[in-house]
Design a protein around this motif. Structure first.
Motif, PDB file in Angstrom:
ATOM      1  N   VAL A   1     -35.075 -24.514  -2.354  1.00  0.00           N
ATOM      2  CA  VAL A   1     -33.747 -24.098  -1.746  1.00  0.00           C
ATOM      3  C   VAL A   1     -33.666 -23.644  -0.508  1.00  0.00           C
ATOM      4  O   VAL A   1     -32.971 -23.838   0.385  1.00  0.00           O
ATOM      5  N   ALA A   2     -34.888 -22.846  -0.072  1.00  0.00           N
ATOM      6  CA  ALA A   2     -34.986 -22.015   0.935  1.00  0.00           C
ATOM      7  C   ALA A   2     -35.429 -23.145   2.306  1.00  0.00           C
ATOM      8  O   ALA A   2     -35.763 -22.552   3.390  1.00  0.00           O
ATOM      9  N   ALA A   3     -35.851 -24.367   1.872  1.00  0.00           N
ATOM     10  CA  ALA A   3     -36.326 -25.267   2.854  1.00  0.00           C
ATOM     11  C   ALA A   3     -37.511 -25.018   3.353  1.00  0.00           C
ATOM     12  O   ALA A   3     -38.044 -25.088   4.464  1.00  0.00           O
ATOM     13  N   TRP A   4     -38.556 -24.305   2.411  1.00  0.00           N
ATOM     14  CA  TRP A   4     -39.968 -23.899   2.699  1.00  0.00           C
ATOM     15  C   TRP A   4     -40.713 -25.208   2.701  1.00  0.00           C
ATOM     16  O   TRP A   4     -40.413 -26.269   1.973  1.00  0.00           O
ATOM     17  N   PRO A   5     -41.835 -25.539   3.444  1.00  0.00           N
ATOM     18  CA  PRO A   5     -42.603 -26.714   3.022  1.00  0.00           C
ATOM     19  C   PRO A   5     -43.082 -26.784   1.484  1.00  0.00           C
ATOM     20  O   PRO A   5     -43.505 -25.579   0.843  1.00  0.00           O
ATOM     21  N   GLN A   6     -43.121 -27.871   1.061  1.00  0.00           N
ATOM     22  CA  GLN A   6     -43.274 -28.231  -0.413  1.00  0.00           C
ATOM     23  C   GLN A   6     -44.669 -28.745  -0.689  1.00  0.00           C
ATOM     24  O   GLN A   6     -45.226 -29.745   0.206  1.00  0.00           O
ATOM     25  N   LEU A   7     -45.276 -28.728  -1.752  1.00  0.00           N
ATOM     26  CA  LEU A   7     -46.411 -29.457  -2.326  1.00  0.00           C
ATOM     27  C   LEU A   7     -46.232 -31.092  -2.362  1.00  0.00           C
ATOM     28  O   LEU A   7     -45.027 -31.198  -2.512  1.00  0.00           O
ATOM     29  N   PRO A   8     -46.929 -31.928  -2.311  1.00  0.00           N
ATOM     30  CA  PRO A   8     -46.659 -33.172  -2.677  1.00  0.00           C
ATOM     31  C   PRO A   8     -46.244 -33.307  -4.124  1.00  0.00           C
ATOM     32  O   PRO A   8     -46.510 -32.637  -5.082  1.00  0.00           O
TER      33      PRO A   8
ATOM     34  N   LEU B   1     -39.256 -12.199   1.254  1.00  0.00           N
ATOM     35  CA  LEU B   1     -39.428 -13.323   2.082  1.00  0.00           C
ATOM     36  C   LEU B   1     -38.587 -14.685   2.209  1.00  0.00           C
ATOM     37  O   LEU B   1     -38.318 -15.316   3.047  1.00  0.00           O
ATOM     38  N   LEU B   2     -37.856 -14.915   0.926  1.00  0.00           N
ATOM     39  CA  LEU B   2     -37.083 -15.972   0.596  1.00  0.00           C
ATOM     40  C   LEU B   2     -35.492 -15.466   1.341  1.00  0.00           C
ATOM     41  O   LEU B   2     -35.058 -16.402   1.817  1.00  0.00           O
ATOM     42  N   TRP B   3     -35.025 -14.489   1.215  1.00  0.00           N
ATOM     43  CA  TRP B   3     -33.767 -13.798   1.962  1.00  0.00           C
ATOM     44  C   TRP B   3     -33.247 -14.590   3.040  1.00  0.00           C
ATOM     45  O   TRP B   3     -32.230 -15.106   3.192  1.00  0.00           O
ATOM     46  N   PRO B   4     -34.116 -14.549   4.284  1.00  0.00           N
ATOM     47  CA  PRO B   4     -33.412 -15.226   5.262  1.00  0.00           C
ATOM     48  C   PRO B   4     -33.488 -16.375   5.429  1.00  0.00           C
ATOM     49  O   PRO B   4     -32.304 -16.919   6.085  1.00  0.00           O
ATOM     50  N   ASP B   5     -33.793 -17.334   4.536  1.00  0.00           N
ATOM     51  CA  ASP B   5     -34.029 -18.720   4.525  1.00  0.00           C
ATOM     52  C   ASP B   5     -33.036 -19.326   3.389  1.00  0.00           C
ATOM     53  O   ASP B   5     -32.774 -20.488   3.365  1.00  0.00           O
ATOM     54  N   LEU B   6     -32.655 -18.442   2.865  1.00  0.00           N
ATOM     55  CA  LEU B   6     -31.646 -18.953   1.634  1.00  0.00           C
ATOM     56  C   LEU B   6     -30.435 -18.991   2.186  1.00  0.00           C
ATOM     57  O   LEU B   6     -29.804 -18.345   3.028  1.00  0.00           O
ATOM     58  N   PRO B   7     -29.468 -20.014   1.602  1.00  0.00           N
ATOM     59  CA  PRO B   7     -28.224 -20.305   1.892  1.00  0.00           C
ATOM     60  C   PRO B   7     -27.289 -18.847   1.612  1.00  0.00           C
ATOM     61  O   PRO B   7     -27.566 -18.296   0.786  1.00  0.00           O
ATOM     62  N   ALA B   8     -26.466 -18.631   2.869  1.00  0.00           N
ATOM     63  CA  ALA B   8     -25.940 -17.113   2.393  1.00  0.00           C
ATOM     64  C   ALA B   8     -25.148 -17.109   1.148  1.00  0.00           C
ATOM     65  O   ALA B   8     -25.328 -15.990   0.332  1.00  0.00           O
ATOM     66  N   GLY B   9     -24.445 -18.142   0.532  1.00  0.00           N
ATOM     67  CA  GLY B   9     -23.857 -17.985  -0.668  1.00  0.00           C
ATOM     68  C   GLY B   9     -24.841 -17.845  -1.902  1.00  0.00           C
ATOM     69  O   GLY B   9     -24.170 -17.412  -2.979  1.00  0.00           O
ATOM     70  N   LEU B  10     -26.113 -18.208  -1.717  1.00  0.00           N
ATOM     71  CA  LEU B  10     -26.818 -18.124  -2.720  1.00  0.00           C
ATOM     72  C   LEU B  10     -27.909 -16.953  -2.806  1.00  0.00           C
ATOM     73  O   LEU B  10     -28.570 -16.582  -3.712  1.00  0.00           O
ATOM     74  N   ARG B  11     -27.796 -16.057  -1.643  1.00  0.00           N
ATOM     75  CA  ARG B  11     -28.742 -15.146  -1.809  1.00  0.00           C
ATOM     76  C   ARG B  11     -28.534 -14.032  -2.732  1.00  0.00           C
ATOM     77  O   ARG B  11     -29.747 -13.558  -3.433  1.00  0.00           O
ATOM     78  N   ILE B  12     -27.306 -13.407  -3.075  1.00  0.00           N
ATOM     79  CA  ILE B  12     -27.159 -12.345  -3.954  1.00  0.00           C
ATOM     80  C   ILE B  12     -27.361 -13.079  -5.449  1.00  0.00           C
ATOM     81  O   ILE B  12     -28.093 -12.628  -6.226  1.00  0.00           O
ATOM     82  N   PRO B  13     -26.805 -14.313  -5.894  1.00  0.00           N
ATOM     83  CA  PRO B  13     -27.025 -14.948  -7.003  1.00  0.00           C
ATOM     84  C   PRO B  13     -28.705 -15.302  -7.476  1.00  0.00           C
ATOM     85  O   PRO B  13     -29.115 -15.107  -8.477  1.00  0.00           O
TER      86      PRO B  13
END
Length: 210
Positions: free
Chosen positions: A170-177, A118-130
């Motif tokens: 990091v994936a810029a998903w909506p966050q809790l307050p 789920l996170l993979w497409p929204d993570l910065p490319a350079g951070l996906r593997i790490p």
């Protein structure tokens, strides 16, 4: 419990309260002052209780990650993740080959796979593997923590939850307050429960009861 142990545990609790309240109040200075104190105080408390060196090392590597993550730089994020990863290796070695539930392992495997997919497409490319590699190590630690009993097992699960909250940010998903509050609340609880669970498993109720 020795007086020094009580004092260190009380100092850890106070620093935790200052950090969490600062995050709720938006007081960045309070957070920056309190956060670096958390793991050294918990490590010192654990040391006075006769903690294994691997536990102390894991906590101090967590401190390294805490300090590095105070910076917003990408390099600091990767270095912080590396410090936490080294701490998870310490935990894994500490847990040894004690038996754990295969069913619980299957649940963690499903959670890991689903989270990464789920996170993979929204993570910065350079951070996906790490992030994927770190997630595998973290999930293994969370699963194996249950080998030391329920307390440590809950600590491992909370550690996984805390870092998953960071990953969604990091994936810029909506966050809790007040998202940083929830990250730190689960992280502080995780490290304390891992410490308490380890001490209990190693030395028994008499030495870990406040």
């Amino acid at each position: 419990m020795k007086t020094s142990s009580r004092a260190l545990l009380a100092a850890f609790a106070l620093a935790s309260a200052v950090d969490l309240l600062s995050l709720l109040a938006g007081a960045d200075l309070g957070h920056r002052l309190a956060k670096p104190l958390l793991m050294p105080l918990l490590a010192a408390y654990a040391a006075t209780r006769g903690a294994p060196r691997l536990l102390t090392a894991a906590l101090l590597l967590g401190w390294g990650g805490d300090v590095l993550l105070l910076s917003d730089a990408d390099g600091a994020f990767l270095a912080g993740m590396g410090s936490f990863a080294a701490g998870h290796v310490c935990y894994l070695v500490l847990f040894g080959r004690r038996r754990t539930s295969p069913a619980l392992g299957a649940l963690y495997a499903v959670a890991l796979t689903g989270t990464v997919v789920l996170l993979w497409p929204d993570l910065p490319a350079g951070l996906r593997i790490p992030v994927a590699g770190y997630s595998l190590l973290l999930t293994a630690m969370a699963y194996r923590s249950s080998a030391l009993g329920r307390t440590a097992g809950i600590g491992g699960a909370l550690f996984l939850l805390s870092d998953t909250l960071i990953a969604t940010d990091v994936a810029a998903w909506p966050q809790l307050p007040a998202p940083d509050f929830w990250v730190m609340l689960t992280y502080i609880a995780a490290q304390y429960l891992l410490t308490a669970g380890t001490l209990h498993a190693m030395y028994g109720e008499r030495r870990t009861t406040v």
